[in-house]
Design a protein around this motif. Structure first.
Motif, PDB file in Angstrom:
ATOM      1  N   UNK A  11      -6.629 -19.816   4.675  1.00 15.72           N
ATOM      2  CA  UNK A  11      -6.585 -18.720   5.630  1.00 15.72           C
ATOM      3  C   UNK A  11      -6.820 -19.184   7.051  1.00 15.72           C
ATOM      4  N   UNK A  12      -7.732 -20.136   7.233  1.00 18.68           N
ATOM      5  CA  UNK A  12      -7.993 -20.678   8.559  1.00 18.68           C
ATOM      6  C   UNK A  12      -6.785 -21.437   9.077  1.00 18.68           C
ATOM      7  N   UNK A  13      -6.095 -22.141   8.196  1.00 24.18           N
ATOM      8  CA  UNK A  13      -4.884 -22.855   8.603  1.00 24.18           C
ATOM      9  C   UNK A  13      -3.828 -21.874   9.097  1.00 24.18           C
ATOM     10  N   UNK A  14      -3.621 -20.796   8.355  1.00 26.09           N
ATOM     11  CA  UNK A  14      -2.659 -19.776   8.771  1.00 26.09           C
ATOM     12  C   UNK A  14      -3.078 -19.170  10.107  1.00 26.09           C
ATOM     13  N   UNK A  15      -4.383 -18.953  10.273  1.00 24.16           N
ATOM     14  CA  UNK A  15      -4.889 -18.403  11.528  1.00 24.16           C
ATOM     15  C   UNK A  15      -4.624 -19.347  12.688  1.00 24.16           C
ATOM     16  N   UNK A  16      -4.855 -20.636  12.491  1.00 25.39           N
ATOM     17  CA  UNK A  16      -4.614 -21.620  13.546  1.00 25.39           C
ATOM     18  C   UNK A  16      -3.144 -21.667  13.938  1.00 25.39           C
ATOM     19  N   UNK A  17      -2.266 -21.631  12.955  1.00 24.34           N
ATOM     20  CA  UNK A  17      -0.829 -21.636  13.247  1.00 24.34           C
ATOM     21  C   UNK A  17      -0.453 -20.389  14.042  1.00 24.34           C
ATOM     22  N   UNK A  18      -1.003 -19.249  13.660  1.00 27.29           N
ATOM     23  CA  UNK A  18      -0.739 -18.010  14.403  1.00 27.29           C
ATOM     24  C   UNK A  18      -1.277 -18.104  15.828  1.00 27.29           C
ATOM     25  N   UNK A  19      -2.443 -18.709  15.989  1.00 28.46           N
ATOM     26  CA  UNK A  19      -3.029 -18.846  17.317  1.00 28.46           C
ATOM     27  C   UNK A  19      -2.185 -19.736  18.224  1.00 28.46           C
ATOM     28  N   UNK A  20      -1.562 -20.744  17.655  1.00 25.35           N
ATOM     29  CA  UNK A  20      -0.667 -21.582  18.457  1.00 25.35           C
ATOM     30  C   UNK A  20       0.488 -20.743  18.986  1.00 25.35           C
ATOM     31  N   UNK A  21       1.015 -19.858  18.127  1.00 26.37           N
ATOM     32  CA  UNK A  21       2.060 -18.942  18.576  1.00 26.37           C
ATOM     33  C   UNK A  21       1.545 -17.960  19.614  1.00 26.37           C
ATOM     34  N   UNK A  22       0.323 -17.449  19.416  1.00 29.04           N
ATOM     35  CA  UNK A  22      -0.276 -16.537  20.395  1.00 29.04           C
ATOM     36  C   UNK A  22      -0.456 -17.232  21.746  1.00 29.04           C
ATOM     37  N   UNK A  23      -0.854 -18.504  21.713  1.00 32.25           N
ATOM     38  CA  UNK A  23      -1.091 -19.226  22.962  1.00 32.25           C
ATOM     39  C   UNK A  23       0.192 -19.366  23.772  1.00 32.25           C
TER      40      UNK A  23
END
Length: 220
Positions: free
Chosen positions: A148-160
């Motif tokens: 779940x944290x990995x998915x969150x990090x990938x999403x955060x890269x997109x958010x950034x």
């Protein structure tokens, strides 16, 4: 070419700042929120339907708002907290809010994968709720929490990348300002490739850690 590399280095530093702050908030606040959602559900030791409903609705509302809109909605909060709305630290405020809600749902889903028999056995032995959470639930759900944290990090890269729209900086801002507005295709291609590589590295590292933490694979 050297100027592009320098700009890319600076942009990656800004992206790293935004993602790091948001990921830290996700772990420190999103994980406890996810645990609260899980343990206040029915048939568990801290059942509280009102608290469960409030936390669930709050998480769902935040997750239902598109991130671009959330960026604008939280500008007053960012201004109040930091005194400005420009830069990677300012952009990390709406990113953190989105990450907390996103990871809370990921944590809740990971905890629900834990065998209920293990929890019941711990309760039968007289373990306290906090002991069950820290010695049973979280260790058993560690692999799912890491995924779940990995998915969150990938999403955060997109958010950034989207944070560049409101002056957050980062790789996305570099692609928009220099690649799109100035019609410099090479800048756009380089930044996209850099983001692809970054996401792949994060995903592979997360999968490796989750696989090592998965007790079911070790038992088999």
């Amino acid at each position: 070419m050297s100027d592009l590399l320098n700009d890319l280095y600076t942009a990656f530093g800004e992206t790293f700042t935004m993602v790091s702050i948001s990921a830290l908030c996700a772990v420190l606040l999103g994980l406890p929120l996810g645990v609260a959602i899980y343990v206040t559900d029915r048939h568990l030791f801290w059942q509280n339907r009102v608290l469960n409903l409030i936390s669930t609705v709050l998480v769902n509302v935040i997750r239902s708002v598109p991130f671009v809109i959330l960026l604008v909605l939280l500008l007053p909060l960012t201004q109040w907290l930091l005194g400005n709305t420009i830069g990677p630290v300012a952009a990390s405020v709406p990113m953190s809010v989105a990450a907390i809600a996103f990871y809370a749902r990921m944590a809740d889903a990971a905890l629900r994968e834990v065998d209920s028999g293990i929890v019941e056995a711990a309760e039968a032995f007289g373990a306290s709720p906090l002991r069950i959470i820290f010695t049973v639930l979280l260790p058993e759900a560690l692999a799912g929490l890491l995924r779940g944290l990995t998915i969150t990090l990938v999403s955060l890269i997109g958010y950034s990348a989207m944070a560049g729209i409101v002056g957050g900086g980062g790789v996305g801002d570099l692609a928009i300002r220099f690649g799109y507005y100035r019609y410099e295709t090479n800048v756009m291609v380089v930044t996209v490739c850099a983001l692809v590589v970054l996401v792949q590295v994060v995903q592979m590292a997360g999968d490796w850690l989750a696989k090592r933490a998965d007790k079911r694979e070790r038992r088999s």
